[in-house]
Design a protein around this motif. Structure first.
Motif, PDB file in Angstrom:
ATOM      1  N   ILE A 117       0.838  -1.202   0.000  1.00 33.98           N
ATOM      2  CA  ILE A 117       0.000   0.000   0.000  1.00 33.98           C
ATOM      3  C   ILE A 117       0.874   1.252   0.000  1.00 33.98           C
ATOM      4  CG2 ILE A 117      -1.630   1.349   1.380  1.00 33.98           C
ATOM      5  CD1 ILE A 117      -2.920  -1.341   2.179  1.00 33.98           C
ATOM      6  N   ILE A 118       1.913   1.245   0.815  1.00 29.22           N
ATOM      7  CA  ILE A 118       2.816   2.405   0.873  1.00 29.22           C
ATOM      8  C   ILE A 118       3.538   2.576  -0.456  1.00 29.22           C
ATOM      9  CG2 ILE A 118       4.921   3.293   1.953  1.00 29.22           C
ATOM     10  CD1 ILE A 118       3.897   2.081   4.591  1.00 29.22           C
ATOM     11  N   ALA A 119       3.990   1.488  -1.057  1.00 29.23           N
ATOM     12  CA  ALA A 119       4.693   1.558  -2.342  1.00 29.23           C
ATOM     13  C   ALA A 119       3.780   2.113  -3.433  1.00 29.23           C
ATOM     14  CB  ALA A 119       5.215   0.173  -2.733  1.00 29.23           C
ATOM     15  N   VAL A 120       2.556   1.641  -3.491  1.00 29.70           N
ATOM     16  CA  VAL A 120       1.607   2.136  -4.495  1.00 29.70           C
ATOM     17  C   VAL A 120       1.320   3.615  -4.268  1.00 29.70           C
ATOM     18  CG1 VAL A 120      -0.789   1.956  -5.300  1.00 29.70           C
ATOM     19  CG2 VAL A 120       0.576  -0.106  -4.974  1.00 29.70           C
ATOM     20  N   ALA A 121       1.170   4.025  -3.024  1.00 26.59           N
ATOM     21  CA  ALA A 121       0.907   5.428  -2.723  1.00 26.59           C
ATOM     22  C   ALA A 121       2.083   6.306  -3.138  1.00 26.59           C
ATOM     23  CB  ALA A 121       0.614   5.599  -1.230  1.00 26.59           C
ATOM     24  N   LEU A 122       3.305   5.857  -2.867  1.00 28.00           N
ATOM     25  CA  LEU A 122       4.482   6.637  -3.259  1.00 28.00           C
ATOM     26  C   LEU A 122       4.620   6.736  -4.774  1.00 28.00           C
ATOM     27  CD1 LEU A 122       7.125   5.466  -0.642  1.00 28.00           C
ATOM     28  CD2 LEU A 122       5.980   7.684  -0.790  1.00 28.00           C
ATOM     29  N   ILE A 123       4.350   5.663  -5.472  1.00 30.20           N
ATOM     30  CA  ILE A 123       4.404   5.694  -6.937  1.00 30.20           C
ATOM     31  C   ILE A 123       3.341   6.640  -7.476  1.00 30.20           C
ATOM     32  CG2 ILE A 123       3.971   4.307  -9.021  1.00 30.20           C
ATOM     33  CD1 ILE A 123       5.329   1.958  -7.496  1.00 30.20           C
ATOM     34  N   PHE A 124       2.150   6.592  -6.910  1.00 28.31           N
ATOM     35  CA  PHE A 124       1.065   7.470  -7.330  1.00 28.31           C
ATOM     36  C   PHE A 124       1.425   8.935  -7.094  1.00 28.31           C
ATOM     37  CE2 PHE A 124      -2.929   9.708  -6.326  1.00 28.31           C
ATOM     38  CZ  PHE A 124      -3.577   9.558  -7.557  1.00 28.31           C
ATOM     39  N   LEU A 125       1.920   9.238  -5.909  1.00 29.11           N
ATOM     40  CA  LEU A 125       2.299  10.622  -5.598  1.00 29.11           C
ATOM     41  C   LEU A 125       3.473  11.087  -6.448  1.00 29.11           C
ATOM     42  CD1 LEU A 125       1.901  10.583  -1.719  1.00 29.11           C
ATOM     43  CD2 LEU A 125       0.389  11.646  -3.407  1.00 29.11           C
ATOM     44  N   GLY A 126       4.413  10.198  -6.730  1.00 25.43           N
ATOM     45  CA  GLY A 126       5.529  10.543  -7.607  1.00 25.43           C
ATOM     46  C   GLY A 126       5.056  10.867  -9.008  1.00 25.43           C
ATOM     47  N   GLY A 127       4.093  10.121  -9.502  1.00 22.33           N
ATOM     48  CA  GLY A 127       3.523  10.393 -10.821  1.00 22.33           C
ATOM     49  C   GLY A 127       2.828  11.741 -10.870  1.00 22.33           C
ATOM     50  N   ILE A 128       2.113  12.064  -9.823  1.00 21.26           N
ATOM     51  CA  ILE A 128       1.443  13.367  -9.759  1.00 21.26           C
ATOM     52  C   ILE A 128       2.491  14.480  -9.757  1.00 21.26           C
ATOM     53  CG2 ILE A 128       0.095  14.902  -8.263  1.00 21.26           C
ATOM     54  CD1 ILE A 128      -1.539  12.458  -7.444  1.00 21.26           C
ATOM     55  N   TYR A 129       3.545  14.312  -8.982  1.00 20.73           N
ATOM     56  CA  TYR A 129       4.590  15.340  -8.909  1.00 20.73           C
ATOM     57  C   TYR A 129       5.273  15.538 -10.255  1.00 20.73           C
ATOM     58  CZ  TYR A 129       8.963  17.658  -7.826  1.00 20.73           C
ATOM     59  OH  TYR A 129      10.030  18.522  -7.839  1.00 20.73           O
ATOM     60  N   LEU A 130       5.605  14.447 -10.932  1.00 21.76           N
ATOM     61  CA  LEU A 130       6.303  14.548 -12.212  1.00 21.76           C
ATOM     62  C   LEU A 130       5.436  15.177 -13.297  1.00 21.76           C
ATOM     63  CD1 LEU A 130       8.287  11.206 -12.329  1.00 21.76           C
ATOM     64  CD2 LEU A 130       9.167  13.500 -11.886  1.00 21.76           C
ATOM     65  N   ASN A 131       4.131  15.080 -13.160  1.00 23.63           N
ATOM     66  CA  ASN A 131       3.218  15.674 -14.139  1.00 23.63           C
ATOM     67  C   ASN A 131       2.699  17.036 -13.704  1.00 23.63           C
ATOM     68  OD1 ASN A 131       3.245  13.615 -16.096  1.00 23.63           O
ATOM     69  ND2 ASN A 131       1.941  12.377 -14.799  1.00 23.63           N
ATOM     70  N   SER A 132       3.212  17.557 -12.619  1.00 25.79           N
ATOM     71  CA  SER A 132       2.718  18.837 -12.129  1.00 25.79           C
ATOM     72  C   SER A 132       3.544  19.997 -12.664  1.00 25.79           C
ATOM     73  CB  SER A 132       2.758  18.863 -10.601  1.00 25.79           C
ATOM     74  OG  SER A 132       4.098  18.938 -10.152  1.00 25.79           O
ATOM     75  N   ASP A 133       3.003  21.181 -12.519  1.00 27.73           N
ATOM     76  CA  ASP A 133       3.707  22.384 -12.952  1.00 27.73           C
ATOM     77  C   ASP A 133       4.910  22.677 -12.059  1.00 27.73           C
ATOM     78  OD1 ASP A 133       1.962  22.781 -15.013  1.00 27.73           O
ATOM     79  OD2 ASP A 133       0.679  24.164 -13.902  1.00 27.73           O
ATOM     80  N   ILE A 134       4.898  22.211 -10.850  1.00 33.80           N
ATOM     81  CA  ILE A 134       6.006  22.451  -9.922  1.00 33.80           C
ATOM     82  C   ILE A 134       7.285  21.823 -10.467  1.00 33.80           C
ATOM     83  CG2 ILE A 134       6.876  21.998  -7.595  1.00 33.80           C
ATOM     84  CD1 ILE A 134       3.921  21.907  -6.694  1.00 33.80           C
ATOM     85  N   TYR A 135       7.202  20.594 -10.940  1.00 31.99           N
ATOM     86  CA  TYR A 135       8.375  19.888 -11.461  1.00 31.99           C
ATOM     87  C   TYR A 135       8.897  20.561 -12.726  1.00 31.99           C
ATOM     88  CZ  TYR A 135      11.240  16.194 -13.462  1.00 31.99           C
ATOM     89  OH  TYR A 135      12.271  15.483 -14.012  1.00 31.99           O
ATOM     90  N   VAL A 136       7.984  20.917 -13.614  1.00 31.49           N
ATOM     91  CA  VAL A 136       8.381  21.545 -14.882  1.00 31.49           C
ATOM     92  C   VAL A 136       9.041  22.893 -14.614  1.00 31.49           C
ATOM     93  CG1 VAL A 136       7.512  22.501 -17.052  1.00 31.49           C
ATOM     94  CG2 VAL A 136       6.611  20.340 -16.192  1.00 31.49           C
ATOM     95  N   THR A 137       8.453  23.689 -13.744  1.00 29.02           N
ATOM     96  CA  THR A 137       9.017  24.993 -13.403  1.00 29.02           C
ATOM     97  C   THR A 137      10.409  24.841 -12.807  1.00 29.02           C
ATOM     98  OG1 THR A 137       6.797  25.847 -12.987  1.00 29.02           O
ATOM     99  CG2 THR A 137       8.620  27.103 -12.086  1.00 29.02           C
ATOM    100  N   HIS A 138      10.574  23.876 -11.939  1.00 27.73           N
ATOM    101  CA  HIS A 138      11.872  23.628 -11.316  1.00 27.73           C
ATOM    102  C   HIS A 138      12.914  23.258 -12.369  1.00 27.73           C
ATOM    103  CE1 HIS A 138      15.004  21.271  -9.316  1.00 27.73           C
ATOM    104  NE2 HIS A 138      14.786  22.053  -8.277  1.00 27.73           N
ATOM    105  N   GLN A 139      12.549  22.382 -13.304  1.00 24.47           N
ATOM    106  CA  GLN A 139      13.483  21.956 -14.339  1.00 24.47           C
ATOM    107  C   GLN A 139      13.877  23.116 -15.250  1.00 24.47           C
ATOM    108  OE1 GLN A 139      15.045  19.006 -14.693  1.00 24.47           O
ATOM    109  NE2 GLN A 139      14.127  18.535 -12.733  1.00 24.47           N
TER     110      GLN A 139
END
Length: 58
Positions: free
Chosen positions: A11-33
């Motif tokens: 459950i923790i692994a799935v949650a971390l993968i899900f949250l990581g996917g959201i972060y990588l597709n967010s504007d925060i990640y793109v702006t940082h890059q």
């Protein structure tokens, strides 16, 4: 007991993968890059690369 630990880990692994996917597709990640790349180019004094980046429509 082992099944319970495995279930909690899964459950923790799935949650971390899900949250990581959201972060990588967010504007925060793109702006940082973008900020990181532009700052590196500015520090290097590479005006040719800076002009290329500024003309890029993406």
């Amino acid at each position: 007991m082992k099944k319970r630990k495995l279930l909690v880990f899964a459950i923790i692994a799935v949650a971390l993968i899900f949250l990581g996917g959201i972060y990588l597709n967010s504007d925060i990640y793109v702006t940082h890059q973008v900020n990181t790349k532009v700052n590196r180019v500015i520090q290097a004094g590479n005006t040719k690369e800076l002009k290329r980046i500024s003309n890029d429509k993406r």
